[in-house]
Every structure is written in structure tokens, then in C-alpha cells.
Design a protein around this motif. Structure first.
Motif, PDB file in Angstrom:
ATOM      1  N   PRO A 298       0.834  -1.210   0.000  1.00  0.00           N
ATOM      2  CA  PRO A 298       0.000   0.000   0.000  1.00  0.00           C
ATOM      3  C   PRO A 298       0.864   1.255   0.000  1.00  0.00           C
ATOM      4  CG  PRO A 298      -0.666  -1.545   1.729  1.00  0.00           C
ATOM      5  CD  PRO A 298       0.638  -2.028   1.207  1.00  0.00           C
ATOM      6  N   TYR A 299       0.380   2.311  -0.623  1.00  0.00           N
ATOM      7  CA  TYR A 299       1.135   3.551  -0.675  1.00  0.00           C
ATOM      8  C   TYR A 299       1.327   4.144   0.720  1.00  0.00           C
ATOM      9  CZ  TYR A 299       1.575   4.265  -5.693  1.00  0.00           C
ATOM     10  OH  TYR A 299       1.956   4.160  -7.005  1.00  0.00           O
ATOM     11  N   GLU A 300       0.435   3.831   1.651  1.00  0.00           N
ATOM     12  CA  GLU A 300       0.556   4.395   2.987  1.00  0.00           C
ATOM     13  C   GLU A 300       1.801   3.896   3.711  1.00  0.00           C
ATOM     14  OE1 GLU A 300      -2.082   3.021   1.755  1.00  0.00           O
ATOM     15  OE2 GLU A 300      -3.526   4.669   1.583  1.00  0.00           O
ATOM     16  N   THR A 301       2.246   2.682   3.406  1.00  0.00           N
ATOM     17  CA  THR A 301       3.420   2.111   4.075  1.00  0.00           C
ATOM     18  C   THR A 301       4.566   1.835   3.106  1.00  0.00           C
ATOM     19  OG1 THR A 301       2.516  -0.135   3.821  1.00  0.00           O
ATOM     20  CG2 THR A 301       1.978   1.055   5.849  1.00  0.00           C
ATOM     21  N   MET A 302       4.428   2.253   1.860  1.00  0.00           N
ATOM     22  CA  MET A 302       5.446   1.946   0.861  1.00  0.00           C
ATOM     23  C   MET A 302       6.787   2.609   1.187  1.00  0.00           C
ATOM     24  SD  MET A 302       5.083   2.383  -3.261  1.00  0.00           S
ATOM     25  CE  MET A 302       3.691   1.255  -3.362  1.00  0.00           C
ATOM     26  N   HIS A 303       6.752   3.799   1.800  1.00  0.00           N
ATOM     27  CA  HIS A 303       8.009   4.486   2.116  1.00  0.00           C
ATOM     28  C   HIS A 303       8.831   3.714   3.128  1.00  0.00           C
ATOM     29  CE1 HIS A 303       5.295   5.837   5.334  1.00  0.00           C
ATOM     30  NE2 HIS A 303       6.380   6.046   6.051  1.00  0.00           N
ATOM     31  N   ASP A 304       8.161   2.976   4.039  1.00  0.00           N
ATOM     32  CA  ASP A 304       8.907   2.161   5.002  1.00  0.00           C
ATOM     33  C   ASP A 304       9.685   1.054   4.298  1.00  0.00           C
ATOM     34  OD1 ASP A 304       8.241   3.434   7.441  1.00  0.00           O
ATOM     35  OD2 ASP A 304       6.260   2.514   7.404  1.00  0.00           O
ATOM     36  N   GLU A 305       9.063   0.420   3.308  1.00  0.00           N
ATOM     37  CA  GLU A 305       9.741  -0.638   2.549  1.00  0.00           C
ATOM     38  C   GLU A 305      10.932  -0.080   1.788  1.00  0.00           C
ATOM     39  OE1 GLU A 305      10.794  -4.193   1.234  1.00  0.00           O
ATOM     40  OE2 GLU A 305       9.025  -3.944   2.505  1.00  0.00           O
ATOM     41  N   VAL A 306      10.759   1.077   1.164  1.00  0.00           N
ATOM     42  CA  VAL A 306      11.842   1.681   0.392  1.00  0.00           C
ATOM     43  C   VAL A 306      12.983   2.113   1.311  1.00  0.00           C
ATOM     44  CG1 VAL A 306      12.452   3.631  -1.090  1.00  0.00           C
ATOM     45  CG2 VAL A 306      10.312   2.405  -1.464  1.00  0.00           C
ATOM     46  N   CYS A 307      12.649   2.738   2.420  1.00  0.00           N
ATOM     47  CA  CYS A 307      13.690   3.185   3.361  1.00  0.00           C
ATOM     48  C   CYS A 307      14.450   2.000   3.951  1.00  0.00           C
ATOM     49  CB  CYS A 307      13.064   4.015   4.475  1.00  0.00           C
ATOM     50  SG  CYS A 307      12.461   5.628   3.952  1.00  0.00           S
ATOM     51  N   MET A 308      13.745   0.913   4.235  1.00  0.00           N
ATOM     52  CA  MET A 308      14.430  -0.258   4.779  1.00  0.00           C
ATOM     53  C   MET A 308      15.370  -0.858   3.751  1.00  0.00           C
ATOM     54  SD  MET A 308      14.640  -1.763   7.607  1.00  0.00           S
ATOM     55  CE  MET A 308      16.028  -2.854   7.864  1.00  0.00           C
ATOM     56  N   GLN A 309      14.955  -0.908   2.499  1.00  0.00           N
ATOM     57  CA  GLN A 309      15.831  -1.417   1.446  1.00  0.00           C
ATOM     58  C   GLN A 309      17.042  -0.505   1.249  1.00  0.00           C
ATOM     59  OE1 GLN A 309      15.646  -4.350  -0.123  1.00  0.00           O
ATOM     60  NE2 GLN A 309      13.880  -4.817   1.177  1.00  0.00           N
ATOM     61  N   ALA A 310      16.829   0.810   1.308  1.00  0.00           N
ATOM     62  CA  ALA A 310      17.947   1.741   1.170  1.00  0.00           C
ATOM     63  C   ALA A 310      18.944   1.584   2.308  1.00  0.00           C
ATOM     64  CB  ALA A 310      17.427   3.176   1.122  1.00  0.00           C
ATOM     65  N   ALA A 311      18.447   1.317   3.509  1.00  0.00           N
ATOM     66  CA  ALA A 311      19.348   1.120   4.646  1.00  0.00           C
ATOM     67  C   ALA A 311      20.104  -0.196   4.534  1.00  0.00           C
ATOM     68  CB  ALA A 311      18.551   1.165   5.951  1.00  0.00           C
ATOM     69  N   GLU A 312      19.405  -1.263   4.158  1.00  0.00           N
ATOM     70  CA  GLU A 312      20.065  -2.565   4.043  1.00  0.00           C
ATOM     71  C   GLU A 312      21.082  -2.582   2.909  1.00  0.00           C
ATOM     72  OE1 GLU A 312      17.010  -5.441   3.574  1.00  0.00           O
ATOM     73  OE2 GLU A 312      16.507  -5.523   5.714  1.00  0.00           O
ATOM     74  N   ARG A 313      20.783  -1.892   1.811  1.00  0.00           N
ATOM     75  CA  ARG A 313      21.711  -1.864   0.670  1.00  0.00           C
ATOM     76  C   ARG A 313      22.788  -0.792   0.822  1.00  0.00           C
ATOM     77  NH1 ARG A 313      19.769  -6.707  -1.014  1.00  0.00           N
ATOM     78  NH2 ARG A 313      17.499  -6.630  -0.979  1.00  0.00           N
ATOM     79  N   ARG A 314      22.690   0.037   1.880  1.00  0.00           N
ATOM     80  CA  ARG A 314      23.682   1.080   2.172  1.00  0.00           C
ATOM     81  C   ARG A 314      23.807   2.073   1.013  1.00  0.00           C
ATOM     82  NH1 ARG A 314      25.658  -3.729   3.939  1.00  0.00           N
ATOM     83  NH2 ARG A 314      26.951  -4.040   2.105  1.00  0.00           N
ATOM     84  N   ALA A 315      22.677   2.445   0.453  1.00  0.00           N
ATOM     85  CA  ALA A 315      22.674   3.389  -0.659  1.00  0.00           C
ATOM     86  C   ALA A 315      23.056   4.784  -0.177  1.00  0.00           C
ATOM     87  CB  ALA A 315      21.299   3.416  -1.323  1.00  0.00           C
ATOM     88  N   SER A 316      23.766   5.509  -1.028  1.00  0.00           N
ATOM     89  CA  SER A 316      24.133   6.892  -0.723  1.00  0.00           C
ATOM     90  C   SER A 316      23.108   7.881  -1.241  1.00  0.00           C
ATOM     91  CB  SER A 316      25.506   7.220  -1.335  1.00  0.00           C
ATOM     92  OG  SER A 316      26.517   6.403  -0.789  1.00  0.00           O
ATOM     93  N   LEU A 317      22.384   7.517  -2.282  1.00  0.00           N
ATOM     94  CA  LEU A 317      21.410   8.423  -2.875  1.00  0.00           C
ATOM     95  C   LEU A 317      20.207   7.629  -3.351  1.00  0.00           C
ATOM     96  CD1 LEU A 317      20.747  11.347  -3.822  1.00  0.00           C
ATOM     97  CD2 LEU A 317      21.757  10.738  -6.024  1.00  0.00           C
ATOM     98  N   LEU A 318      19.034   8.144  -3.063  1.00  0.00           N
ATOM     99  CA  LEU A 318      17.773   7.550  -3.496  1.00  0.00           C
ATOM    100  C   LEU A 318      17.099   8.524  -4.452  1.00  0.00           C
ATOM    101  CD1 LEU A 318      15.504   5.412  -3.249  1.00  0.00           C
ATOM    102  CD2 LEU A 318      14.676   6.684  -1.263  1.00  0.00           C
ATOM    103  N   ILE A 319      16.854   8.094  -5.691  1.00  0.00           N
ATOM    104  CA  ILE A 319      16.247   8.939  -6.717  1.00  0.00           C
ATOM    105  C   ILE A 319      14.805   8.492  -6.925  1.00  0.00           C
ATOM    106  CG2 ILE A 319      16.390   9.777  -9.086  1.00  0.00           C
ATOM    107  CD1 ILE A 319      19.328   9.109  -9.089  1.00  0.00           C
ATOM    108  N   THR A 349      11.969  10.688   6.172  1.00  0.00           N
ATOM    109  CA  THR A 349      12.466   9.517   6.889  1.00  0.00           C
ATOM    110  C   THR A 349      13.581   8.762   6.180  1.00  0.00           C
ATOM    111  OG1 THR A 349      10.760   8.122   5.868  1.00  0.00           O
ATOM    112  CG2 THR A 349      10.208   9.166   7.953  1.00  0.00           C
ATOM    113  N   ALA A 350      13.994   9.152   4.985  1.00  0.00           N
ATOM    114  CA  ALA A 350      14.983   8.364   4.240  1.00  0.00           C
ATOM    115  C   ALA A 350      16.314   8.318   4.989  1.00  0.00           C
ATOM    116  CB  ALA A 350      15.188   8.953   2.855  1.00  0.00           C
ATOM    117  N   PRO A 351      16.952   7.144   5.075  1.00  0.00           N
ATOM    118  CA  PRO A 351      18.242   7.009   5.758  1.00  0.00           C
ATOM    119  C   PRO A 351      19.418   7.368   4.869  1.00  0.00           C
ATOM    120  CG  PRO A 351      17.503   4.860   5.036  1.00  0.00           C
ATOM    121  CD  PRO A 351      16.422   5.831   4.627  1.00  0.00           C
ATOM    122  N   CYS A 352      19.192   8.101   3.801  1.00  0.00           N
ATOM    123  CA  CYS A 352      20.248   8.517   2.891  1.00  0.00           C
ATOM    124  C   CYS A 352      19.793   9.805   2.213  1.00  0.00           C
ATOM    125  CB  CYS A 352      20.550   7.426   1.856  1.00  0.00           C
ATOM    126  SG  CYS A 352      19.140   7.015   0.796  1.00  0.00           S
TER     127      CYS A 352
END
Length: 580
Positions: A298-319, A349-352
Motif C-alpha cells: 500500500p502507498y501508505e506504508t510503501m516508504h517504510d519498505e523503500v527506506c528499509m531497502q535503502a538502509a540494508e543496501r547502504r545506498a548513498s542516494l535515493l532517486i 524519513t529516508a536514511p540517505c
């Protein structure tokens, strides 16, 4: 299953099939009554028979959700409340029922918590799960309505139980919202996830979110402009985001795994994107690794999934793409409001670092899969960490032989004399760009524009029209509240998520026809560096270049600083290996 087989791939389900399902629904209800069961039993079994997800499950959800949620459900709750009679309640029986309800409620909470604690779940998450499992809703009301209809309970018992359901569920839901915070898994990372603080001798970890196929060409162009090379390789993560419809649970698909074939689930949504990125990866063997995923939630919780993936993958930039898209002929395509809300949540909330790409058709015309185009980029630099982040990213692009970077620094008259006397962090970065790029590589340029107010700044921005393929700007700017460049601009801000300068370039009354990238540097964490990825490992030191500054959003807040789960850095081999 026959209806699904008869539906062409990527096409909507026929209206006749939807009508047939509705008729089957009514017949199943009638059959349930004829055999002496409740009328809802037949539709339940019919719902279990319908496969979830597209094309049929999602089509039924789209057809029924608005009618059921907006009309039938409120009417049912109104009907249930009308059967409630407070005048028949007695104090003795009322308190006995409430005590029994509280006892059973705590018993159910404890029964859900004990197995969770045994499975090493934290106390807070176990309590949240227990409260969720103990909450009551429409199913319990259906049981009560049926019992009252069949004279199993009387009106007094019905009222007592309805009151217990109301206040126990009403107390459990706020507690769950207070206790369960998915963002605590990634918000308090103790390392900087920025381009500015990343070590230049390790791979560049980049992540992009795509909502549809139209986002693919521009993202491939940005990836090509990021200059993947054998000396400075790129690990690129692509997340195709799909709204959850017709399913009960979210789904995350890793397209690197042989067990998840894209042709079996959501075939046409992701397959063309996968083919395009795989083709570009093959053209850049040894320079680039592309990892593709599909997230259905759901779009209401989609940002949590994206932020968790960005943190686990140690991304420097999210586009992420902007919710509006301009074509080459000026036609504006606007996505749903949910995509805009999703972008705003990521900025909080993005970790990058986060970059919002506003695509106006100029990047799509330059397709690196079919040609070797030349890109012209301009960086609007005022001051602050966001401007430095955009400049550092542009400096990486400047190493590309087919990219020309121009840095335009906007300076107020009172600050121009200060810059001559002292050099700050912004000045050091500007000096590095002039020495390493403008002097040694003639295709790059740097110039300063002295502007007194917002009118002169707008005139400078208008001069970019037709000159550049991409404008890169920072979302926030240091000392904005004391600067004369932004006086009165907040009242005219149409898109707060783009900042003042980005909003000037994208708003409906602008004439600029190029693409815009608005960059926000990571606002979380403390001192530290980046590391790890697809190719190699290491840590990059760096000072904390950020500043805490009021955001343009009225509801913006800095996330709570609390003890969170830290994702460890894993050193890796420096050779090029795809993710397994």
C-alpha cells in the motif's frame, strides 16, 4: 482461472466477467440461506476461490472498494448502532460483562505475546502484535447481529458486548500506533549515507524508485550520466513500486533470484523495465551491476519498505520521480496524490540522501541504449549541505566525457565580500571544482552571479531556458530565513517538496522546459562514512556537513533520536560481482 486465462496479458478484465462475478456473489448468498447457513458464508468461499492480485483480484477490488467502504460499510455501522438501546442496560450485568471482556482481552494479548517472546521478538513488538490480534471489528459485529436475530442473546447482552468492543478496540489502536514504529529500523543509522561523505575510492551505491514504464528512460539516462567506470563502478538498485490491490499481504520480489520469475507474477509491469536495465548493464560490463526488485504494498506504508531497502543496501542516494511528468510537446501527466505523499514521506524519513527527478522529456530523448548523446548540466549553488550534495553528484557526472557541467553560484552583495576574506565548507568545495574541473577540463565552467533579491534570482534562472538538459539544485538552503533571496517566496510555493528554487523551475507559470533534479542531503545520523556494496568495502570519513534547518513543510519534523537497530558494515571483495 478461466477468466484469467481469457484475459490478454496486460489488458483489463472484461466488464462481462466482472458482472458474472457479481451474479455469482448473489447466487452464493442465496444458496447459503437455502441450506440454512448465514448469507455471508457463500461469498466467503467464493472469495477464497478467486485468485488474488491482478488481473481479476485487483479489478474486483477497484470496482468494489469505493462502494463498500464509502456506502455499505457506514450504513452497516449505522444499522448496528440503531439496534443498540442504552435504556435496557443494567449496572450489574454491565460491569460483569466489562470485567469478562477485559479479562478475555488481556488473555488474548498474553496468548499472542508469549509465543512471540519465545521466538526472540522484542517486548514492544510482541505487545503490538498482541494488541493487533486482540482487536475486534466487523466480524464480531456480524456474530452479534446473527445472535440477536436468532434470539441467542437479548438486546441487553447485545448492548453490553457492543460497548466492550467499542472501548477495548478504541484503546488498543492508539496504543499500537504509539508502540509500533517501522521507521525505528532505519532512522538512527550511525553512519552518513551521502555522496559528499562517501569515500571516492569505493563503488557508488545508488537506488532508484520507478512507478511505471515511463520512468525507465530518464532513470537510465541519469544512470549513464553518473559515469559508471572500472575505476569508480556503480551498484544500482531499482525498485519497481506497485500499489497493493486485490491482495491481502504485501509482496517483495527479488528478480535476481531464479525462483522468482517475473513472468509468473505481474508479468508486464516489470518485465520491460528489467529488459531495459539488463540491456544497459550488458553494455557496461565491469562498470555496473544492476539489481532489480518489485515491491507491491500500500502507498501508505510503501516508504517504510523503500527506506528499509535503502538502509540494508547502504545506498548513498535515493532517486524518485516527481508525481508530474512533462512530455516534449508540453503535455502534463499527473500521477495520483499518493505518489506525492510518498515522496514527502521519503524526504522526512529516508536514511540517505534523496533526489526528486522532474522529467520534462529532455532526458528521455537522449537514450544511452541507442546512441552516445551529450548532456549539458547546470548546478545552481547558493549555500548549505543540500547544495553541496548536488554539486558533489555533479562533479561525478563531470568525469563523464559526454557531460558538460556548469556551476552558477548565486551570491548576495553582502556575502561576496565575506567570501573573499574567509572560506567555509561551501567555498572549499567550489574551489575544488574550479581547480579539478574548470582549469583541467575546458568543457566545464563556473561563474558567479551577484543577486540582491528574489527578482534578480528569478531572472538568472530564466536565462537557463533552452541551454541545459538538467538543472541540479538543493532543496534547502542555509540561513534561508535571513536571506533576501527568499523574501516572500514561501507564500507562492506550489510544490514545497521541491524547495524554493526547484519550485520556481517547475511551477505552472514557469517557461523552463528542461529537467530538474532537487537534492536533499541526509538529515539523520551522526559522524561517520559509507561503505560496502556490490563491489567492495571500506569506510569513508567526513565531517558532519549538514545543518538543522526548518523545513518548508508545516508538518515537517526531525525524526526522534532513539536507540535503533544498526545495520553493520560488511567488507566485500573489490571485484565486480552481481548480487546473489
Amino acid at each position: 482461472m478461466w477468466m484469467i486465462r481469457q484475459t490478454p496479458e496486460g489488458k483489463p478484465v472484461r466488464e462481462s466477467y466482472i458482472i458474472m462475478i457479481f451474479l455469482m456473489l448473489l447466487l452464493c448468498s442465496l444458496f447459503s440461506e437455502l441450506i440454512g447457513q448465514h448469507f455471508i458464508i457463500g461469498p466467503i468461499f467464493l472469495g477464497l476461490a478467486v485468485p488474488d492480485g491482478p488481473p481479476l483480484g485487483s479489478a474486483l477490488s477497484e470496482k468494489l472498494d469505493a462502494l463498500v467502504s464509502a456506502v455499505f460499510l457506514p450504513l452497516y455501522f449505522l444499522f448496528s448502532g440503531a439496534r443498540f438501546n442504552s435504556f435496557v442496560l443494567e449496572a450489574t450485568s454491565f460491569w460483569i460483562v466489562q470485567v469478562l471482556a477485559i479479562s478475555s482481552f488481556f488473555g488474548k494479548v498474553l496468548g499472542a505475546m508469549l509465543p512471540s517472546l519465545y521466538c526472540k521478538m522484542s517486548l514492544t513488538d510482541s505487545l503490538s502484535l498482541g494488541l493487533i490480534m486482540s482487536a475486534q471489528g466487523i466480524t464480531q459485529l456480524l456474530y452479534l447481529q446473527s445472535s440477536l436475530y436468532l434470539n441467542i442473546i437479548d438486546t441487553q447482552s447485545y448492548g453490553n458486548v457492543v460497548i466492550s468492543i467499542l472501548w477495548l478496540t478504541g484503546a488498543a489502536l492508539p496504543l499500537v500506533k504509539f508502540l509500533y514504529d517501522p521507521s525505528k529500523r532505519y532512522l538512527a543509522l550511525n553512519r552518513r549515507r551521502t555522496i559528499e561523505h562517501a569515500s571516492p575510492d569505493i563503488e557508488f551505491l545508488l537506488m532508484a524508485c520507478l512507478h511505471n514504464e515511463e520512468n525507465t528512460p530518464s532513470m537510465i539516462t541519469i544512470l549513464d550520466m553518473s559515469n559508471p567506470s572500472e575505476q569508480r563502478p556503480i551498484c544500482f538498485y531499482v525498485l519497481h513500486l506497485i500499489q497493493l490491490t486485490g491482495r491481502a499481504t504485501p509482496l517483495f520480489i527479488d528478480h535476481q533470484s531464479s525462483s522468482n520469475k517475473p513472468s509468473s507474477i505481474y508479468p508486464t509491469h516489470s518485465q520491460r523495465m528489467i529488459n531495459a536495465f539488463r540491456s544497459y548493464e550488458q553494455q557496461n560490463q565491469g562498470k555496473l551491476v544492476v539489481n532489480l526488485f518489485t515491491s507491491i504494498s500500500p502507498y501508505e506504508t510503501m516508504h517504510d519498505e523503500v527506506c528499509m531497502q535503502a538502509a540494508e543496501r547502504r545506498a548513498s542516494l535515493l532517486i524518485v520521480p516527481f508525481h508530474k511528468k512533462w512530455s516534449s510537446n508540453g503535455v502534463v501527466t499527473e500521477s495520483s496524490h499518493s505518489i506525492r505523499a510518498f515522496n514527502r514521506q521519503l524526504l522526512r524519513t529516508a536514511p540517505c540522501s534523496v533526489a526528486i527527478l522532474v522529467e520534462r522529456g529532455t532526458l528521455s530523448r537522449n537514450n544511452p541504449l541507442t546512441s552516445a548523446p551529450f548532456y549539458s548540466v547546470v548546478v545552481v549553488f547558493i549555500e548549505g549541505s543540500d547544495d553541496r550534495e548536488s554539486l558533489v553528484y555533479a562533479m561525478r557526472m563531470a568525469d563523464h566525457p559526454n557531460v558538460s557541467v556548469t556551476v552558477v553560484r548565486l551570491i548576495e552583495p553582502r556575502r561576496k565580500s565575506m567570501n573573499l576574506m574567509m572560506r567555509d565548507t561551501d567555498g572549499d568545495l567550489i574551489h575544488r571544482f574550479k581547480v579539478e574541473y574548470c582549469i583541467q577540463i575546458k568543457r566545464h565552467d563556473y561563474r558567479e552571479e551577484v543577486v540582491k533579491d528574489s527578482v534578480e534570482m528569478i531572472n538568472v534562472l530564466k536565462s537557463f531556458d533552452g541551454c541545459f538538459d538538467l538543472i541540479m539544485v538543493g532543496r534547502r538552503h542555509a540561513n534561508r530565513e535571513f536571506s533576501s533571496l527568499f523574501n516572500g517566496m514561501n507564500e507562492w510555493n506550489e510544490y514545497p517538496e521541491l524547495g524554493v528554487v526547484g519550485d520556481m523551475l517547475v511551477s505552472s507559470d514557469t517557461t523552463y522546459d528542461g529537467s530538474v533534479m532537487v537534492v536533499q542531503q541526509q538529515i539523520l545520523g551522526s559522524h561517520g562514512g559509507g561503505g560496502g556494496g556490490c563491489y567492495g568495502g571500506g569506510s569513508g570519513g567526513g565531517h558532519h556537513g549538514g545543518y538543522h534547518h526548518p523545513d518548508f513543510h508545516p508538518d515537517f519534523h526531525h525524526p526522534r533520536q532513539e536507540r535503533r537497530l544498526n545495520i553493520p558494515e560488511v567488507p566485500r571483495d573489490t571485484r565486480v560481482w552481481p548480487m546473489v
